[in-house]
Design a protein around this motif. Sequence first.
Motif, mmCIF file in Angstrom:
data_model
loop_
_atom_site.group_PDB
_atom_site.id
_atom_site.type_symbol
_atom_site.label_atom_id
_atom_site.label_comp_id
_atom_site.label_asym_id
_atom_site.label_seq_id
_atom_site.Cartn_x
_atom_site.Cartn_y
_atom_site.Cartn_z
ATOM 1 N N TYR A 1 22.708 9.061 46.433
ATOM 2 C CA TYR A 1 22.845 10.170 45.489
ATOM 3 C C TYR A 1 22.057 11.392 45.959
ATOM 4 N N VAL A 2 20.834 11.172 46.395
ATOM 5 C CA VAL A 2 20.014 12.284 46.897
ATOM 6 C C VAL A 2 20.679 12.913 48.113
ATOM 7 N N ALA A 3 21.147 12.075 49.040
ATOM 8 C CA ALA A 3 21.820 12.606 50.228
ATOM 9 C C ALA A 3 23.023 13.459 49.836
ATOM 10 N N ASP A 4 23.809 12.958 48.873
ATOM 11 C CA ASP A 4 24.995 13.696 48.438
ATOM 12 C C ASP A 4 24.612 15.017 47.780
ATOM 13 N N GLN A 5 23.632 14.988 46.876
ATOM 14 C CA GLN A 5 23.249 16.204 46.162
ATOM 15 C C GLN A 5 22.650 17.261 47.087
ATOM 16 N N GLU A 6 21.979 16.815 48.144
ATOM 17 C CA GLU A 6 21.376 17.749 49.099
ATOM 18 C C GLU A 6 22.363 18.195 50.177
ATOM 19 N N VAL B 1 10.758 12.576 41.733
ATOM 20 C CA VAL B 1 10.671 12.338 40.293
ATOM 21 C C VAL B 1 11.835 13.017 39.572
ATOM 22 N N ALA B 2 12.182 14.224 39.997
ATOM 23 C CA ALA B 2 13.300 14.933 39.362
ATOM 24 C C ALA B 2 14.604 14.166 39.522
ATOM 25 N N TYR B 3 14.823 13.601 40.693
ATOM 26 C CA TYR B 3 16.032 12.796 40.887
ATOM 27 C C TYR B 3 15.970 11.505 40.082
ATOM 28 N N LEU B 4 14.814 10.863 40.050
ATOM 29 C CA LEU B 4 14.680 9.627 39.271
ATOM 30 C C LEU B 4 14.960 9.871 37.795
ATOM 31 N N GLN B 5 14.566 11.033 37.298
ATOM 32 C CA GLN B 5 14.780 11.345 35.890
ATOM 33 C C GLN B 5 16.258 11.286 35.528
#
Length: 296
Positions: A20-25, A224-228
Motif C-alpha cells: 500500500y505504501v509503495a502504491d501510494q508513493e 504512523v500516518a499510513y498505519l492510521q
Amino acid sequence: MHTLDLTYVGHGLHEELVAYVADQEGFPEQEGVHLAVRDGVSWDDERLRRGATIGLGRSVFARLTDGVEWTALSVSTHRPLFWFVGGPHVGAMEDLRGRRLLVHAPHTAPGCFARIVLRRHGLDPDHDLECVVRPPGDYAMDLRRLRAGEVDAAYLGSTLDPAQVAAEEGFHELAWVGDHLAVPTVGLAVDPAVVSLDDPAVAAAVRAQRRALALLAADPETAVAYLQRFLGRDTPDEVRRYHDRFVAPWFTSDGQVDLAAADEGLAAVADELGVAHVPRAADVYRTEHVARSARL
C-alpha cells in the motif's frame, strides 16, 4: 512498462502495508512496473502461482506440503502479526485449558502458527482446549462472538489493534505470536516454475517494496500516518504505540532475511505439519535479489 499481478492472501496491515505504501508513493511506476494488487484470499494455489504474492506464510506452507518451490525475493517482517486475546475470564494462555478458542484452521499458515504457540505454552491444541475454526477475513465477527460469550478467546490478525480491543472491551492480551515464533510471513515471492526470478517486472516490484520499507524505517511519522489508515478505531497515540511495538522494531528496512531465524521458523512449521524434509532457508529466501535489483 512491465506489468505484474501481486496478491495478498490475508486482510490487514500485516499483508497490505508495504504494498500500500509503495502504491501510494508511486514507487512501482517509478521503477517501471504496473502492479495490479489483487485480493487472493480465496484463490487456490494454482491461480496464485500466475503472479507474485505477498503471503510468504502461505507460499512456504505450500512449499513444505505440496512441493511448490515458492521462492521469496523480499522479506518485510519475520514476526507474524497475530494475537491471542482472552475474554473477561481468561487472563493468561494457561487459562485456555478446557476453554473455547476461535482460531484459523490447522492447515492454514496462521492456524499452524497458533498451534506452535499453544504447544509452547504447554497446551495440546487437539486435547487441552476446543479450537473453534473460523475462516480468514475481518475479525469483527470474532469480537462479537467473544463479547457474547460464545467463545472464551480469539486469535486475531492485524485488522485490529489487540491493545485497543482489550482496553475497550475488557478483554486480555494473552500472547503475540511474534514473541514466540520468528518466521518470514510477508514480502514478495514467486514460483520460478511460472514466473522467472529474473523477470524485469519482478525485479522492479522488489525495488518498489524495498523503497517502501526504507521509507517506513526512515520516517516514523509517515509510517504512523499510513498505519492510521488501517487502524481506524485507534487514536493517534494508540497507533504510535502499535508502531513502536510491532512495526518499527520488526519490519526490515531493506527486504533482507535473517537466515538463522528463518531456519528455526521453517523447522518449527515443518515439525508442526509432520513434514520430514525441511528446506534450507537460504534456498527459500533468495533475498540477494533485493541487493541485485538495487543495482539494475
